[in-house]
Design a protein around this motif. Structure first.
Motif, PDB file in Angstrom:
ATOM      1  N   UNK A 252       0.616  -1.294  -0.031  1.00 39.65           N
ATOM      2  CA  UNK A 252       0.029   0.060   0.106  1.00 39.65           C
ATOM      3  C   UNK A 252       0.191   1.353   0.199  1.00 39.65           C
ATOM      4  N   UNK A 253       1.688   0.764  -0.998  1.00 35.75           N
ATOM      5  CA  UNK A 253       3.266   2.624  -0.818  1.00 35.75           C
ATOM      6  C   UNK A 253       2.569   2.447  -2.443  1.00 35.75           C
ATOM      7  N   UNK A 254       1.632   3.605  -2.725  1.00 33.40           N
ATOM      8  CA  UNK A 254       0.889   3.220  -4.064  1.00 33.40           C
ATOM      9  C   UNK A 254       2.116   4.711  -4.830  1.00 33.40           C
ATOM     10  N   UNK A 255       2.733   6.126  -3.659  1.00 38.00           N
ATOM     11  CA  UNK A 255       3.128   6.346  -3.863  1.00 38.00           C
ATOM     12  C   UNK A 255       4.451   6.568  -4.877  1.00 38.00           C
ATOM     13  N   UNK A 256       5.379   5.361  -3.675  1.00 44.98           N
ATOM     14  CA  UNK A 256       6.496   4.758  -4.745  1.00 44.98           C
ATOM     15  C   UNK A 256       6.418   4.405  -5.459  1.00 44.98           C
ATOM     16  N   UNK A 257       5.582   3.306  -5.804  1.00 44.09           N
ATOM     17  CA  UNK A 257       4.828   2.238  -6.868  1.00 44.09           C
ATOM     18  C   UNK A 257       4.414   2.837  -8.032  1.00 44.09           C
ATOM     19  N   UNK A 258       4.168   4.152  -7.720  1.00 43.15           N
ATOM     20  CA  UNK A 258       4.003   5.151  -9.418  1.00 43.15           C
ATOM     21  C   UNK A 258       4.923   5.126  -9.511  1.00 43.15           C
ATOM     22  N   UNK A 259       5.816   6.122  -8.316  1.00 45.38           N
ATOM     23  CA  UNK A 259       7.777   6.489  -9.056  1.00 45.38           C
ATOM     24  C   UNK A 259       8.030   5.419 -10.069  1.00 45.38           C
ATOM     25  N   UNK A 260       7.467   4.085  -9.709  1.00 41.75           N
ATOM     26  CA  UNK A 260       8.773   2.977 -10.031  1.00 41.75           C
ATOM     27  C   UNK A 260       8.281   2.998 -11.174  1.00 41.75           C
ATOM     28  N   UNK A 261       7.054   2.275 -11.812  1.00 43.12           N
ATOM     29  CA  UNK A 261       6.186   2.216 -12.919  1.00 43.12           C
ATOM     30  C   UNK A 261       6.564   4.090 -13.559  1.00 43.12           C
ATOM     31  N   UNK A 262       6.518   4.885 -13.494  1.00 45.97           N
ATOM     32  CA  UNK A 262       7.111   6.211 -13.927  1.00 45.97           C
ATOM     33  C   UNK A 262       8.120   5.923 -14.770  1.00 45.97           C
ATOM     34  N   UNK A 263       9.304   5.350 -13.985  1.00 46.97           N
ATOM     35  CA  UNK A 263      10.622   5.308 -14.100  1.00 46.97           C
ATOM     36  C   UNK A 263      10.713   4.110 -15.875  1.00 46.97           C
TER      37      UNK A 263
ATOM     38  N   UNK B 272      -4.607   2.167 -11.972  1.00 46.24           N
ATOM     39  CA  UNK B 272      -5.138   1.184 -10.005  1.00 46.24           C
ATOM     40  C   UNK B 272      -4.468   1.848  -9.279  1.00 46.24           C
ATOM     41  N   UNK B 273      -3.260   2.683  -9.173  1.00 44.73           N
ATOM     42  CA  UNK B 273      -2.263   3.270  -8.109  1.00 44.73           C
ATOM     43  C   UNK B 273      -3.133   4.307  -7.388  1.00 44.73           C
ATOM     44  N   UNK B 274      -3.767   5.371  -8.182  1.00 43.10           N
ATOM     45  CA  UNK B 274      -4.068   6.545  -8.685  1.00 43.10           C
ATOM     46  C   UNK B 274      -5.564   6.997  -7.878  1.00 43.10           C
ATOM     47  N   UNK B 275      -6.038   4.900  -7.970  1.00 40.40           N
ATOM     48  CA  UNK B 275      -7.590   5.029  -7.672  1.00 40.40           C
ATOM     49  C   UNK B 275      -7.539   4.972  -6.206  1.00 40.40           C
ATOM     50  N   UNK B 276      -6.534   3.265  -6.178  1.00 41.65           N
ATOM     51  CA  UNK B 276      -6.539   3.167  -4.377  1.00 41.65           C
ATOM     52  C   UNK B 276      -6.089   4.360  -3.847  1.00 41.65           C
ATOM     53  N   UNK B 277      -5.516   5.969  -4.004  1.00 38.31           N
ATOM     54  CA  UNK B 277      -4.899   6.640  -2.891  1.00 38.31           C
ATOM     55  C   UNK B 277      -6.296   7.378  -3.260  1.00 38.31           C
TER      56      UNK B 277
END
Length: 70
Positions: free
Chosen positions: A10-21, A38-43
């Motif tokens: 549930x560390x959605x911010x980190x997941x998004x950063x990794x996927x953006x990289x 999906x992560x943004x929807x969870x946030x």
């Protein structure tokens, strides 16, 4: 920690950063785009419940607790 591990923890911010990289390295990837959504929807879901709780505290006159929540 991988993006998927971050997502599952549930560390959605980190997941998004990794996927953006990943997308910066290979913009043709499709999965990261969907996973970011999906992560943004969870946030948004998390924020929505926090806002609802804040509003309930205000409605019940618990202003200090609402302030702490904010």
């Amino acid at each position: 920690m991988s993006a998927m591990e971050a997502f599952h923890q549930k560390d959605y911010k980190k997941a998004i950063q990794d996927w953006e990289q990943i997308l910066q390295m290979d913009p043709k990837q499709k999965n990261p785009v969907n996973l970011i959504q999906m992560a943004k929807a969870k946030i948004q879901d998390n924020i929505k419940s926090e806002i609802n709780e804040y509003n309930k505290l205000i409605a019940s006159g618990e202003y200090q607790k609402a302030s702490d929540k904010a």
